[in-house]
Design a protein around this motif. Structure first.
Motif, PDB file in Angstrom:
ATOM      1  N   ARG A   1      -4.397   3.267  -2.717  1.00  0.00           N
ATOM      2  CA  ARG A   1      -5.643   2.901  -2.901  1.00  0.00           C
ATOM      3  C   ARG A   1      -6.435   4.385  -2.831  1.00  0.00           C
ATOM      4  O   ARG A   1      -7.127   4.666  -3.326  1.00  0.00           O
ATOM      5  CB  ARG A   1      -6.364   2.139  -1.917  1.00  0.00           C
ATOM      6  CG  ARG A   1      -5.937   0.589  -2.060  1.00  0.00           C
ATOM      7  CD  ARG A   1      -6.279  -0.128  -0.925  1.00  0.00           C
ATOM      8  NE  ARG A   1      -6.005   0.388   0.567  1.00  0.00           N
ATOM      9  CZ  ARG A   1      -6.304  -0.413   1.586  1.00  0.00           C
ATOM     10  NH1 ARG A   1      -7.011  -1.584   1.531  1.00  0.00           N
ATOM     11  NH2 ARG A   1      -5.807   0.180   2.716  1.00  0.00           N
ATOM     12  N   VAL A   2      -6.079   5.206  -1.782  1.00  0.00           N
ATOM     13  CA  VAL A   2      -6.369   6.621  -1.765  1.00  0.00           C
ATOM     14  C   VAL A   2      -6.134   7.466  -2.830  1.00  0.00           C
ATOM     15  O   VAL A   2      -6.851   8.176  -3.661  1.00  0.00           O
ATOM     16  CB  VAL A   2      -6.101   7.176  -0.464  1.00  0.00           C
ATOM     17  CG1 VAL A   2      -6.291   8.663  -0.700  1.00  0.00           C
ATOM     18  CG2 VAL A   2      -6.558   6.730   0.777  1.00  0.00           C
ATOM     19  N   LEU A   3      -5.014   7.175  -3.509  1.00  0.00           N
ATOM     20  CA  LEU A   3      -4.112   7.815  -4.636  1.00  0.00           C
ATOM     21  C   LEU A   3      -5.016   7.459  -5.885  1.00  0.00           C
ATOM     22  O   LEU A   3      -5.406   8.353  -6.756  1.00  0.00           O
ATOM     23  CB  LEU A   3      -2.693   7.650  -4.771  1.00  0.00           C
ATOM     24  CG  LEU A   3      -1.818   8.327  -3.694  1.00  0.00           C
ATOM     25  CD1 LEU A   3      -0.287   8.055  -3.709  1.00  0.00           C
ATOM     26  CD2 LEU A   3      -2.008   9.755  -3.484  1.00  0.00           C
ATOM     27  N   SER A   4      -5.217   6.137  -6.044  1.00  0.00           N
ATOM     28  CA  SER A   4      -5.940   5.589  -7.040  1.00  0.00           C
ATOM     29  C   SER A   4      -7.314   6.224  -7.075  1.00  0.00           C
ATOM     30  O   SER A   4      -7.749   6.374  -8.407  1.00  0.00           O
ATOM     31  CB  SER A   4      -5.812   4.035  -7.217  1.00  0.00           C
ATOM     32  OG  SER A   4      -4.664   3.553  -7.141  1.00  0.00           O
TER      33      SER A   4
ATOM     34  N   LEU B   1       0.868  -1.271   0.004  1.00  0.00           N
ATOM     35  CA  LEU B   1      -0.001  -0.175  -0.118  1.00  0.00           C
ATOM     36  C   LEU B   1       0.908   1.318   0.027  1.00  0.00           C
ATOM     37  O   LEU B   1       0.537   2.251  -0.546  1.00  0.00           O
ATOM     38  CB  LEU B   1      -0.845   0.170   1.271  1.00  0.00           C
ATOM     39  CG  LEU B   1      -1.811  -1.216   1.411  1.00  0.00           C
ATOM     40  CD1 LEU B   1      -2.741  -0.938   2.632  1.00  0.00           C
ATOM     41  CD2 LEU B   1      -2.780  -1.201  -0.130  1.00  0.00           C
ATOM     42  N   THR B   2       2.127   1.300   0.592  1.00  0.00           N
ATOM     43  CA  THR B   2       2.923   2.269   0.645  1.00  0.00           C
ATOM     44  C   THR B   2       4.253   1.879   0.241  1.00  0.00           C
ATOM     45  O   THR B   2       4.675   0.654   0.036  1.00  0.00           O
ATOM     46  CB  THR B   2       3.046   2.972   2.120  1.00  0.00           C
ATOM     47  OG1 THR B   2       3.645   2.181   3.187  1.00  0.00           O
ATOM     48  CG2 THR B   2       1.652   3.300   2.613  1.00  0.00           C
TER      49      THR B   2
ATOM     50  N   VAL C   1     -10.956   2.211 -11.129  1.00  0.00           N
ATOM     51  CA  VAL C   1     -10.563   2.382  -9.748  1.00  0.00           C
ATOM     52  C   VAL C   1     -10.769   1.083  -9.014  1.00  0.00           C
ATOM     53  O   VAL C   1      -9.698   0.672  -8.395  1.00  0.00           O
ATOM     54  CB  VAL C   1     -11.448   3.483  -9.135  1.00  0.00           C
ATOM     55  CG1 VAL C   1     -11.042   3.511  -7.538  1.00  0.00           C
ATOM     56  CG2 VAL C   1     -11.089   4.974  -9.582  1.00  0.00           C
ATOM     57  N   ALA C   2     -11.792   0.280  -9.007  1.00  0.00           N
ATOM     58  CA  ALA C   2     -12.116  -0.805  -8.642  1.00  0.00           C
ATOM     59  C   ALA C   2     -10.912  -1.879  -8.824  1.00  0.00           C
ATOM     60  O   ALA C   2     -10.409  -2.648  -8.077  1.00  0.00           O
ATOM     61  CB  ALA C   2     -13.365  -1.595  -8.933  1.00  0.00           C
ATOM     62  N   LEU C   3     -10.679  -1.963 -10.161  1.00  0.00           N
ATOM     63  CA  LEU C   3      -9.276  -2.713 -10.515  1.00  0.00           C
ATOM     64  C   LEU C   3      -8.272  -2.402  -9.824  1.00  0.00           C
ATOM     65  O   LEU C   3      -7.207  -3.184  -9.767  1.00  0.00           O
ATOM     66  CB  LEU C   3      -9.263  -2.579 -12.128  1.00  0.00           C
ATOM     67  CG  LEU C   3     -10.443  -3.255 -12.987  1.00  0.00           C
ATOM     68  CD1 LEU C   3     -10.125  -3.040 -14.489  1.00  0.00           C
ATOM     69  CD2 LEU C   3     -10.688  -4.809 -12.847  1.00  0.00           C
ATOM     70  N   THR C   4      -7.916  -1.184  -9.483  1.00  0.00           N
ATOM     71  CA  THR C   4      -6.624  -0.826  -8.970  1.00  0.00           C
ATOM     72  C   THR C   4      -6.478  -1.125  -7.639  1.00  0.00           C
ATOM     73  O   THR C   4      -5.397  -1.161  -7.006  1.00  0.00           O
ATOM     74  CB  THR C   4      -6.393   0.700  -9.153  1.00  0.00           C
ATOM     75  OG1 THR C   4      -7.267   1.512  -8.413  1.00  0.00           O
ATOM     76  CG2 THR C   4      -6.619   1.357 -10.359  1.00  0.00           C
ATOM     77  N   ILE C   5      -7.536  -1.482  -6.977  1.00  0.00           N
ATOM     78  CA  ILE C   5      -7.403  -2.096  -5.521  1.00  0.00           C
ATOM     79  C   ILE C   5      -6.444  -3.172  -5.182  1.00  0.00           C
ATOM     80  O   ILE C   5      -5.880  -3.379  -4.488  1.00  0.00           O
ATOM     81  CB  ILE C   5      -8.933  -2.341  -4.897  1.00  0.00           C
ATOM     82  CG1 ILE C   5      -9.594  -0.979  -5.212  1.00  0.00           C
ATOM     83  CG2 ILE C   5      -8.533  -2.681  -3.589  1.00  0.00           C
ATOM     84  CD1 ILE C   5      -9.035   0.232  -4.574  1.00  0.00           C
ATOM     85  N   ARG C   6      -6.872  -4.213  -6.222  1.00  0.00           N
ATOM     86  CA  ARG C   6      -5.774  -5.467  -6.157  1.00  0.00           C
ATOM     87  C   ARG C   6      -5.148  -5.614  -7.652  1.00  0.00           C
ATOM     88  O   ARG C   6      -5.712  -6.314  -8.488  1.00  0.00           O
ATOM     89  CB  ARG C   6      -6.801  -6.594  -5.604  1.00  0.00           C
ATOM     90  CG  ARG C   6      -7.223  -6.750  -4.534  1.00  0.00           C
ATOM     91  CD  ARG C   6      -8.145  -8.081  -4.228  1.00  0.00           C
ATOM     92  NE  ARG C   6      -7.250  -9.103  -4.274  1.00  0.00           N
ATOM     93  CZ  ARG C   6      -6.454  -9.476  -3.437  1.00  0.00           C
ATOM     94  NH1 ARG C   6      -6.097  -9.038  -2.255  1.00  0.00           N
ATOM     95  NH2 ARG C   6      -5.820 -10.700  -3.661  1.00  0.00           N
TER      96      ARG C   6
ATOM     97  N   ALA D   1      -0.770   6.584  -9.753  1.00  0.00           N
ATOM     98  CA  ALA D   1      -0.756   6.649  -8.209  1.00  0.00           C
ATOM     99  C   ALA D   1       0.615   6.168  -7.842  1.00  0.00           C
ATOM    100  O   ALA D   1       1.281   6.688  -6.891  1.00  0.00           O
ATOM    101  CB  ALA D   1      -1.674   5.484  -7.711  1.00  0.00           C
ATOM    102  N   MET D   2       1.215   5.131  -8.269  1.00  0.00           N
ATOM    103  CA  MET D   2       2.347   4.991  -8.014  1.00  0.00           C
ATOM    104  C   MET D   2       3.736   6.038  -8.468  1.00  0.00           C
ATOM    105  O   MET D   2       4.626   6.227  -7.428  1.00  0.00           O
ATOM    106  CB  MET D   2       3.037   3.512  -8.723  1.00  0.00           C
ATOM    107  CG  MET D   2       2.167   2.441  -8.712  1.00  0.00           C
ATOM    108  SD  MET D   2       2.134   2.246  -6.895  1.00  0.00           S
ATOM    109  CE  MET D   2       3.717   1.745  -6.346  1.00  0.00           C
TER     110      MET D   2
END
Length: 456
Positions: free
Chosen positions: A306-309, A10-11, A149-154, A293-294
């Motif tokens: 996830r917040v950034l995404s 996550l970080t 956005v949903a896809l970026t969570i995992r 986000a990365m």
């Protein structure tokens, strides 16, 4: 809450899992190589200068040559990520220093927002090509943005999903649509070789736009070889197939890029198989949002990705509601001019001048101002050589520069290769400058792979 052990951290404080094999990488990059933008953008391959279209043989050769050149660059850019475990923009701390890496980071964030908006525009218009205007464009954009956005969570789960299921569907859809279009025997015309070099530039730019994000996914690869092979094999084959299919579709609709998707929908079961490609386009928007986000984590290393995404996805969606896809060609020119010479500097410093032994991705990595010089000179070389029109005022300014220095472009000149060669050559010379390539210090020699992770 901690992420699953086989998911992306996550970080930047957490080490990345090494769970992606060669097939995962190959499937992921093959899916990225197929783009609905590539179908309509095939006109820029056929006729990059306007009024001097290539013949089919020349266009296919330009697609193959440009894809191979571009994907080798992307593949080599992925290798340091696999070795160090660092995301792409954090990796650039070793090239420019921590603070100076913010410059390419900001440029990359800008280009990724552009790509993300283009992709949502494409998904929405592709859906309307199938279902008509019953559902408004804005609704499709918002839906595609939410799915992205949903896809970026995992993200690693998404890559494994692509390998197991989606890639097979894309291959079947591409084969079906190709056979259906070939049966219509479209007239492809004779054409010429006059604009071959600009066509190769265009295809290189399509590929090289992924250079500044390759390490975001390669950092999870089990080896540098798997990362490199997955990029070069998967992306090259898929992009060439995509561009050839785009050429066939354009021939059916009289080279009208605004009608190119009509050719797909009109064939038997075309709506079904084109729908597969429209749905698959979300992997492009996923990659753009996740890598944005990365990149932001290089500036804000302890903010949850996830917040950034979610924030990036929301802003990208807003941009897509007002996107002007007519600027696509100029956008690709800018990408090539910025990132081809940057890759050349990275490749020479890391692979040739011993940079791998002293690569410092810590928050305290010292500034290496000398590395800016070859990057800027490569950027200048690109615009001196390129013949591809972009924006009138910008093109006019560079025409005046050429006239002032007495430089005359030749038809055989390739802007991407010129930028690469100039940046690479000047990088060699930075060994003579303070802050350039240097022999690893004793401290650097003692660095472990864990030291090369993102800062703690």
């Amino acid at each position: 809450m901690s992420p699953a052990v086989d998911e992306a951290p996550l970080t930047l404080d957490e080490a990345p899992p090494k769970t992606l094999g060669a097939f995962d990488q190959g499937a992921f990059w093959a899916n990225l190589g197929v783009s609905l933008l590539g179908f309509s953008g095939a006109l820029l391959l056929l006729d990059p200068l306007g009024g001097a279209p290539l013949g089919l043989g020349a266009a296919v050769l330009a697609a193959v040559a440009g894809s191979l050149i571009g994907t080798v660059m992307v593949g080599l850019a992925a290798v340091p990520g696999a070795r160090t475990g660092a995301p792409a923009m954090v990796l650039l701390r070793g090239l420019f220093g921590a603070r100076l890496s913010y410059v390419p980071t900001v440029l990359n964030i800008v280009q990724m927002f552009g790509w993300g908006a283009f992709e949502l525009w494409v998904i929405a218009n592709g859906a309307q090509a199938i279902f008509g205007d019953a559902v408004p464009y804005q609704a499709w954009v918002v839906a595609a943005g939410a799915l992205t956005v949903a896809l970026t969570i995992r993200p690693l789960g998404v890559i494994r999903l692509l390998r197991r299921f989606v890639t097979a569907g894309v291959v079947i859809a591409m084969i079906w649509l190709t056979v259906a279009l070939v049966r219509q025997a479209p007239s492809l015309g004779a054409g010429s070789w006059h604009s071959f070099a600009p066509a190769v530039d265009y295809v290189i730019a399509l590929s090289v736009s992924w250079v500044p994000v390759a390490a975001d996914y390669a950092r999870h690869s089990r080896s540098g070889r798997a990362a490199f092979g997955g990029v070069v094999t998967g992306y090259t084959i898929a992009q060439v197939a995509c561009l050839v299919l785009g050429i066939l579709a354009l021939a059916v609709v009289g080279n009208d890029p605004d009608r190119v998707w009509e050719a797909f929908v009109a064939v038997p079961l075309g709506g079904l198989f084109f729908g597969v490609l429209v749905l698959r386009e979300t992997d492009q928007s996923f990659a753009n949002v996740y890598s944005t986000a990365m990149s932001l984590q290089n500036l804000m290393p302890r903010v949850d990705r996830r917040v950034l995404s979610a924030a990036v996805g929301a802003l990208t969606t807003v941009i897509a509601l007002f996107a002007d896809v007519n600027s696509y060609g100029a956008f690709l020119g800018l990408i090539g001019a910025v990132f081809v010479p940057m890759f050349a500097v990275l490749a020479v410093d890391y692979f040739v001048l011993g940079g791998a032994a002293r690569w410092d991705t810590s928050a305290g990595a010292p500034a290496r101002w000398a590395m800016i010089v070859p990057w800027v000179l490569g950027f200048v070389a690109y615009w001196l050589v390129t013949a591809t029109p972009t924006v009138d005022g910008w093109d006019t300014a560079w025409a005046q520069v050429r006239e002032a220095i007495g430089f005359e472009r030749q038809p055989w000149m390739n802007a991407a290769l010129a930028a690469f060669l100039v940046a690479a050559l000047v990088t060699f010379l930075t060994r003579l400058l303070p802050g350039g390539a240097a022999t690893p210090s004793p401290r650097d020699r003692r660095r472990t792979p864990q030291d090369d992770q993102a800062p703690r």
